[in-house]
Scaffold this motif. Structure first.
Motif, PDB file in Angstrom:
ATOM      1  N   MET A 111      -8.429  11.161   8.117  1.00  0.00           N
ATOM      2  CA  MET A 111      -8.598  12.493   7.561  1.00  0.00           C
ATOM      3  C   MET A 111      -9.782  12.516   6.603  1.00  0.00           C
ATOM      4  O   MET A 111     -10.048  11.529   5.909  1.00  0.00           O
ATOM      5  CB  MET A 111      -7.329  12.908   6.795  1.00  0.00           C
ATOM      6  CG  MET A 111      -7.385  14.339   6.263  1.00  0.00           C
ATOM      7  SD  MET A 111      -6.092  14.718   5.062  1.00  0.00           S
ATOM      8  CE  MET A 111      -6.879  14.136   3.567  1.00  0.00           C
ATOM      9  N   ASN A 112     -10.508  13.635   6.605  1.00  0.00           N
ATOM     10  CA  ASN A 112     -11.519  13.828   5.576  1.00  0.00           C
ATOM     11  C   ASN A 112     -11.287  15.169   4.907  1.00  0.00           C
ATOM     12  O   ASN A 112     -10.847  16.131   5.537  1.00  0.00           O
ATOM     13  CB  ASN A 112     -12.938  13.735   6.156  1.00  0.00           C
ATOM     14  CG  ASN A 112     -13.183  14.797   7.220  1.00  0.00           C
ATOM     15  OD1 ASN A 112     -13.397  15.973   6.913  1.00  0.00           O
ATOM     16  ND2 ASN A 112     -13.147  14.386   8.488  1.00  0.00           N
ATOM     17  N   LEU A 113     -11.538  15.198   3.607  1.00  0.00           N
ATOM     18  CA  LEU A 113     -11.293  16.405   2.811  1.00  0.00           C
ATOM     19  C   LEU A 113     -12.455  16.593   1.864  1.00  0.00           C
ATOM     20  O   LEU A 113     -12.882  15.651   1.190  1.00  0.00           O
ATOM     21  CB  LEU A 113      -9.976  16.244   2.046  1.00  0.00           C
ATOM     22  CG  LEU A 113      -9.534  17.370   1.106  1.00  0.00           C
ATOM     23  CD1 LEU A 113      -8.019  17.410   1.012  1.00  0.00           C
ATOM     24  CD2 LEU A 113     -10.124  17.181  -0.309  1.00  0.00           C
ATOM     25  N   THR A 114     -12.988  17.801   1.834  1.00  0.00           N
ATOM     26  CA  THR A 114     -14.061  18.122   0.892  1.00  0.00           C
ATOM     27  C   THR A 114     -13.696  19.400   0.158  1.00  0.00           C
ATOM     28  O   THR A 114     -13.039  20.303   0.716  1.00  0.00           O
ATOM     29  CB  THR A 114     -15.408  18.323   1.614  1.00  0.00           C
ATOM     30  OG1 THR A 114     -15.272  19.366   2.603  1.00  0.00           O
ATOM     31  CG2 THR A 114     -15.845  17.039   2.296  1.00  0.00           C
ATOM     32  N   THR A 115     -14.086  19.461  -1.100  1.00  0.00           N
ATOM     33  CA  THR A 115     -13.815  20.658  -1.895  1.00  0.00           C
ATOM     34  C   THR A 115     -15.124  21.259  -2.389  1.00  0.00           C
ATOM     35  O   THR A 115     -16.153  20.578  -2.491  1.00  0.00           O
ATOM     36  CB  THR A 115     -12.929  20.335  -3.108  1.00  0.00           C
ATOM     37  OG1 THR A 115     -13.652  19.521  -4.034  1.00  0.00           O
ATOM     38  CG2 THR A 115     -11.649  19.620  -2.685  1.00  0.00           C
ATOM     39  N   SER A 116     -15.051  22.532  -2.672  1.00  0.00           N
ATOM     40  CA  SER A 116     -16.193  23.241  -3.248  1.00  0.00           C
ATOM     41  C   SER A 116     -15.644  24.220  -4.271  1.00  0.00           C
ATOM     42  O   SER A 116     -14.430  24.281  -4.507  1.00  0.00           O
ATOM     43  CB  SER A 116     -16.958  24.002  -2.157  1.00  0.00           C
ATOM     44  OG  SER A 116     -16.166  25.057  -1.641  1.00  0.00           O
ATOM     45  N   GLN A 117     -16.512  25.013  -4.857  1.00  0.00           N
ATOM     46  CA  GLN A 117     -16.058  26.005  -5.831  1.00  0.00           C
ATOM     47  C   GLN A 117     -15.253  27.123  -5.188  1.00  0.00           C
ATOM     48  O   GLN A 117     -14.552  27.862  -5.874  1.00  0.00           O
ATOM     49  CB  GLN A 117     -17.261  26.590  -6.571  1.00  0.00           C
ATOM     50  CG  GLN A 117     -17.960  25.595  -7.483  1.00  0.00           C
ATOM     51  CD  GLN A 117     -19.063  26.252  -8.298  1.00  0.00           C
ATOM     52  OE1 GLN A 117     -19.396  27.421  -8.099  1.00  0.00           O
ATOM     53  NE2 GLN A 117     -19.626  25.497  -9.230  1.00  0.00           N
ATOM     54  N   THR A 118     -15.328  27.221  -3.867  1.00  0.00           N
ATOM     55  CA  THR A 118     -14.631  28.326  -3.197  1.00  0.00           C
ATOM     56  C   THR A 118     -13.430  27.894  -2.350  1.00  0.00           C
ATOM     57  O   THR A 118     -12.672  28.749  -1.888  1.00  0.00           O
ATOM     58  CB  THR A 118     -15.607  29.094  -2.293  1.00  0.00           C
ATOM     59  OG1 THR A 118     -16.187  28.196  -1.340  1.00  0.00           O
ATOM     60  CG2 THR A 118     -16.705  29.736  -3.127  1.00  0.00           C
TER      61      THR A 118
ATOM     62  N   ILE B 207     -10.606  20.548   5.534  1.00  0.00           N
ATOM     63  CA  ILE B 207      -9.891  19.342   5.951  1.00  0.00           C
ATOM     64  C   ILE B 207     -10.150  19.095   7.428  1.00  0.00           C
ATOM     65  O   ILE B 207     -10.059  20.015   8.249  1.00  0.00           O
ATOM     66  CB  ILE B 207      -8.373  19.483   5.716  1.00  0.00           C
ATOM     67  CG1 ILE B 207      -8.082  19.699   4.234  1.00  0.00           C
ATOM     68  CG2 ILE B 207      -7.625  18.246   6.225  1.00  0.00           C
ATOM     69  CD1 ILE B 207      -6.621  20.002   3.942  1.00  0.00           C
ATOM     70  N   GLY B 208     -10.459  17.865   7.764  1.00  0.00           N
ATOM     71  CA  GLY B 208     -10.593  17.454   9.155  1.00  0.00           C
ATOM     72  C   GLY B 208      -9.631  16.318   9.449  1.00  0.00           C
ATOM     73  O   GLY B 208      -9.517  15.379   8.655  1.00  0.00           O
ATOM     74  N   THR B 209      -8.902  16.394  10.539  1.00  0.00           N
ATOM     75  CA  THR B 209      -7.928  15.363  10.887  1.00  0.00           C
ATOM     76  C   THR B 209      -8.537  14.350  11.854  1.00  0.00           C
ATOM     77  O   THR B 209      -9.604  14.575  12.441  1.00  0.00           O
ATOM     78  CB  THR B 209      -6.677  15.980  11.536  1.00  0.00           C
ATOM     79  OG1 THR B 209      -7.027  16.463  12.846  1.00  0.00           O
ATOM     80  CG2 THR B 209      -6.144  17.125  10.692  1.00  0.00           C
ATOM     81  N   GLU B 210      -7.821  13.242  12.057  1.00  0.00           N
ATOM     82  CA  GLU B 210      -8.282  12.213  12.987  1.00  0.00           C
ATOM     83  C   GLU B 210      -8.300  12.730  14.417  1.00  0.00           C
ATOM     84  O   GLU B 210      -9.034  12.207  15.261  1.00  0.00           O
ATOM     85  CB  GLU B 210      -7.370  10.982  12.882  1.00  0.00           C
ATOM     86  CG  GLU B 210      -7.495  10.245  11.552  1.00  0.00           C
ATOM     87  CD  GLU B 210      -6.604   9.022  11.501  1.00  0.00           C
ATOM     88  OE1 GLU B 210      -5.851   8.793  12.478  1.00  0.00           O
ATOM     89  OE2 GLU B 210      -6.651   8.295  10.488  1.00  0.00           O
TER      90      GLU B 210
END
Length: 271
Positions: free
Chosen positions: A1-8, A12-15
């Motif tokens: 899994m990859n997770l990125t955050t921003s101000q908005t 999320i991306g899964t395997e």
């Protein structure tokens, strides 16, 4: 899994290649939390040196044992190792605390258990074993409960791991989740991003403080039960000798301490 955050928001991306987006995320994905890892947080705190062996046995319905939880400090038949007996419907759980350096294979397998369990309970239970496991206690709290953009909040074992005294992990995981949901609800209604971030940060800091408090409480109880220092041994032996005169000392031996004194006013904020 990859997770990125921003101000908005959060992406999320899964395997499996699935992609999701949300304004906020509550990471409640357990002790191996991928969410915790993705926001750059890590569990901080020790793991017990001693191994504990847990054994479940079925009860002899024709000749059952008295239904009573018993903690046996430094059981003489087990070379001074602590033994806990806990009844449950249809059986018993026997918890053996090993010494640091003990061979887990000799105590923590069915073959090993059959060798020592007749020393602490009627020998017939050696043939009634249904489950054997070995574990160590963790006393760890996540370095942070939120990400830099205040779009993620951790809850439950994703945020902390405690020795199980008082079921502190589960009992604190519930308010983790409830307060996280409330903070997110308020953040979504906030007049500005700065105000929204403050709602999230306030809960993250409060739950982090609560987790450290629970870790300290569990740690004191753990030392009370397994501590082998001369001071703790002398304290327990004195309490045992005087418990017939002062029953509160016997209660202390049986229940253990509740934990450190803190400023509870800080722990009672309303969100």
């Amino acid at each position: 899994m990859n997770l990125t955050t921003s101000q908005t928001g959060v992406s999320i991306g899964t395997e499996d290649g699935d992609k999701f987006s949300a304004e906020y995320v509550i990471g409640a994905d357990g002790r191996r939390s991928a969410v915790r890892k993705e926001i750059g947080a890590e569990l901080v705190g020790p793991r017990s040196h001693d191994t504990f062996v847990v054994v479940d046995v079925t009860e002899d319905e024709d000749h059952p044992l008295p239904i009573e939880r018993i903690f046996h400090y430094q059981h003489p038949a087990m070379g001074g190792r602590n033994v806990l007996y806990v009844p449950f419907k249809g059986g018993w759980r026997i918890d053996l605390q090993l010494f640091e350096g003990d061979d887990e294979e000799s105590y923590g397998t069915v073959k090993g258990v059959k060798q020592w369990i007749p020393r602490v309970i009627e020998p017939k239970y050696a043939n009634r074993i249904t489950w054997v496991s070995a574990y160590r206690f963790h006393q760890a709290v996540s370095s942070t409960f939120t990400d830099g953009n205040r779009r993620v909040l951790l809850a439950g074992e994703a945020a902390h791991l405690f020795a199980p005294f008082g079921a502190r992990g589960f009992n604190s995981g519930v308010p983790d989740s409830v307060l996280a949901a409330r903070a997110i609800a308020k953040a979504r209604q906030a007049a500005s991003r700065e105000e929204a971030a403050q709602y999230v940060l306030a809960v993250a800091e409060e739950r982090h403080f609560a987790a450290e408090y629970n870790r300290d409480c569990a740690g004191i109880a753990l030392e009370h039960l397994q501590g082998s220092s001369p001071y703790m041994n002398a304290k327990r032996e004195l309490a045992a000798c005087l418990s017939s005169i002062n029953p509160s000392l016997g209660k202390w031996l049986d229940e253990g301490p509740y934990g450190p004194k803190v400023n509870h006013a800080r722990m009672s904020r309303k969100y």
